[in-house]
Structures are given as structure tokens and as C-alpha cells.
Design an enzyme around this catalytic site. Structure first.
Site, short mmCIF file in Angstrom:
data_model
loop_
_atom_site.label_atom_id
_atom_site.label_comp_id
_atom_site.label_asym_id
_atom_site.label_seq_id
_atom_site.Cartn_x
_atom_site.Cartn_y
_atom_site.Cartn_z
N GLN A 104 -7.82 -2.98 -3.12
CA GLN A 104 -7.58 -2.68 -4.38
C GLN A 104 -6.99 -1.54 -4.12
OE1 GLN A 104 -7.17 -5.14 -6.78
NE2 GLN A 104 -6.68 -3.42 -8.28
N ASP A 120 -0.18 -7.90 0.13
CA ASP A 120 0.11 -6.98 -1.01
C ASP A 120 0.79 -6.30 -0.65
OD1 ASP A 120 -0.99 -6.23 -3.32
OD2 ASP A 120 -2.19 -4.87 -2.33
N LYS A 164 -8.46 -12.38 -9.12
CA LYS A 164 -7.59 -12.61 -8.17
C LYS A 164 -8.88 -13.70 -7.49
CE LYS A 164 -5.74 -8.53 -8.00
NZ LYS A 164 -5.13 -7.15 -7.16
#
Ligand code: NAD
Length: 284
Positions: free
Chosen positions: A94, A117, A50
């Protein structure tokens, strides 16, 4: 006739090239911050990918790496600090988080405008209402892949296997917004294979290699394999496996995503797109 194998890397490149072109026209670099807790090798690999892509499209990016025994209060404090920073447009925590943390509480602390997200309850709610939201990256990536094969999903029967907050549920909501008829299945569903056999579009997001057999697939269906399970081989090497028995499915489906090289790259591309959207709404 064999199914078309969808090239997720190529589609992802198209998305990230478009993001990079827009970034070049902005008055400042969008900023993406990633928090990773613990030392799970797969999570660290995902974060590295990422960050590498973020830098390639021209973002400022920073990674906060914390030990597995970090307290939830510490993580919440860091999120609040990132929320307050003008130069940070996107915050990604994450997952999975270690067991001492409440994932929903952590996600609820991220400023919904920086929630790249798409996991904050406000964005999840907006998605189900069909209003403007930051949409979770993996289902958004899946939808782009599906629409590269079937541009108009109106009336298609879509089956989503798996009902997690991060993939299955938002995937079903997105397909519904596209006017598909959606069936969602999960661990308690009876006769999943019978339901799958009626699917024009089959998305599997479970994490059980080989779950979806060729006999589960309707001829010419579009099959999207979200599953990503690292399986150690007898010789000690590690392979990444999807949920779908690829060699069987390719003989039946019309189009299919490989693992790796399908959904994974599109997830990262959609993270870049979300960060750009968040930055543009903050830059004004
Ligand atoms: P999860 O464990 O949170 O959810 C799994 C879902 O599958 C649950 O809803 C469960 O009810 C359902 N399920 C379990 N066994 C089943 C069965 N036998 N039949 C039908 N349904 C069953 O997992 P998740 O976070 O949604 O992730 C799913 C998979 O997708 C994992 O392999 C994960 O690694 C992968 N993933 C990939 C990406 C990517 O970018 N490629 C991103 C996110 C997740």
C-alpha cells in the site's frame, strides 16, 4: 440535459461477481498479501476495503501491518518471503510508503508475476509496449468505466491531467493502446484548461479538489474523476472530494464519475481481477 452519473459500485460488482465465479472453479484459492506501513487512516481504510472484497470473491488474504519506522530492509525481506510462497499469488504494497523507503526499489523487489498493482518496471514497460502485463488497478478501472460509455475509443481525444507512475502515465498508455489520441498534462503544463476543452474523454488524477471547472469541459465529454482528497469540514467531519467541480461539470459533461462511488470501487475490483490473472498463470 444533465450528464449520466456513472455508477462505479455497480460496474465494480459486475467485475467482482465474474471474478468470484471463476475462483469457484479453481483447484485452490488465490492468495493476496497486503503490506501496509505506518498508521495513515485513509490507507488503512483502503486496505480494509481491499481485504473485505478479497474475502468476498473467495481469495485467501493476509495483511502485514508494520509501524511507520520500519526499515526498508525489513519490508524487502518480507516481500522476498511472500515471493517464495506457493499460496500467495498477489502482493500489494500500500502506497505511500514512509520517507525512509525508496518506493521504486520496494516495487522492484515484488516478483513481477505477483505484482498485482502493476508497478514493477517490467509490467510498466510491457504496458507501454502493448504486450501482456499486470496493469495498474486504478487506470484499468478508469478504462473499464470509459468503455462502458464509449465502447470504441478509436480517434477520440483523451486528456489525462496528472502524470504519476501509479495513475497518470499508465492511464495515458492504456488510452493510447485503445487508439485514442492522448494528451498528458501535469503541474508544468501551460493553459491546461484550453487543452481540456478539446477532450472527448477527460481523466483527472491530481488530488486538488475543485481544480477542474465546468468551463474546462467540452459539451458531452466523458469525465473521470480519480482525485480522492479528504477534506475536513468546519464541523470536524471529513468529506472525500474529487478534482472536478461536480455541480458545474454535471451540467456540461455527457457522463461523469462521482467521488466517492466512481473510480474507487473499480480500483478494488481490478485488484481482484489482477490477483485472479496472477493466480491462473501460476496454477497453470
Ligand atoms: P501524485 O501526487 O503522485 O501525482 C499528481 C499529478 O498531478 C502529478 O503528475 C502533478 O504534476 C499533477 N498536478 C499537480 N497539480 C496540477 C495542476 N494544478 N494541474 C495539472 N496537473 C497537476 O498523485 P497520484 O498518486 O497520481 O494520485 C492523484 C489523485 O488520485 C490523488 O487524489 C489520489 O488520492 C487519487 N487516487 C485515487 C485512487 C482511487 O482508487 N480512487 C487511486 C490512486 C490515486
Amino acid at each position: 440535459m444533465q450528464a449520466e452519473v456513472i455508477d462505479g459500485r455497480r460496474l465494480a460488482r459486475e467485475v467482482t461477481d465474474a471474478v468470484a465465479a471463476e475462483v469457484a472453479r479453481l483447484p485452490r484459492k488465490p492468495g493476496l498479501a497486503v503490506i501496509i506501513v505506518g498508521d495513515d487512516p485513509a490507507s488503512h481504510l483502503y486496505v480494509r476495503n481491499k481485504v473485505r472484497t478479497a474475502e468476498r470473491v473467495g481469495f485467501h488474504s493476509e495483511t502485514i501491518r508494520l509501524p511507520a519506522d520500519t526499515s526498508e530492509a525489513d519490508v524487502l525481506g518480507r516481500i522476498n518471503w511472500l515471493n517464495s510462497r506457493e499460496d500467495i499469488d498477489g502482493i500489494l504494497v500500500q502506497l505511500p510508503l514512509p520517507p525512509q523507503m525508496n518506493t521504486l526499489r520496494v516495487m522492484a523487489t515484488v516478483d513481477p508475476g505477483k505484482d498485482v498493482d502493476g508497478l514493477h518496471a517490467l509490467n510498466a514497460g510491457r504496458l507501454t509496449q502493448g504486450s501482456q502485463a499486470l496493469i495498474p488497478c486504478t487506470p484499468m478501472g478508469c478504462l473499464k468505466i470509459i468503455k462502458s460509455v464509449i465502447p470504441d475509443l478509436t480517434g477520440c481525444h483523451a486528456v489525462v491531467i496528472g502524470a504519476s507512475n501509479i495513475v497518470g502515465k499508465p492511464m495515458a498508455a492504456l488510452l493510447l493502446e485503445e487508439n485514442a489520441t492522448v494528451t498528458q498534462t501535469h503541474i508544468h503544463t501551460r493553459d491546461t484548461q484550453f487543452i481540456c476543452r478539446g477532450a472527448d474523454i477527460l481523466v483527472s488524477a491530481v488530488g486538488k479538489p475543485g481544480l477542474v471547472r465546468g468551463t474546462w469541459i467540452k459539451p458531452r465529454a466523458v469525465v473521470i474523476d480519480v482525485g480522492t482528497t479528504r477534506v475536513e469540514q468546519a464541523d470536524g467531519t471529513v468529506l472525500t472530494k474529487g478534482d472536478v467541480e461536480f455541480d458545474e461539470a454535471i451540467k456540461v459533461a455527457g457522463a461523469i464519475t462521482p467521488v466517492p462511488g466512481g473510480v474507487g470501487p473499480m480500483t478494488i475490483a481490478c485488484l481482484m481481477e489482477n490477483t485472479l490473472i496472477a493466480a491462473k498463470s501460476r496454477i497453470g
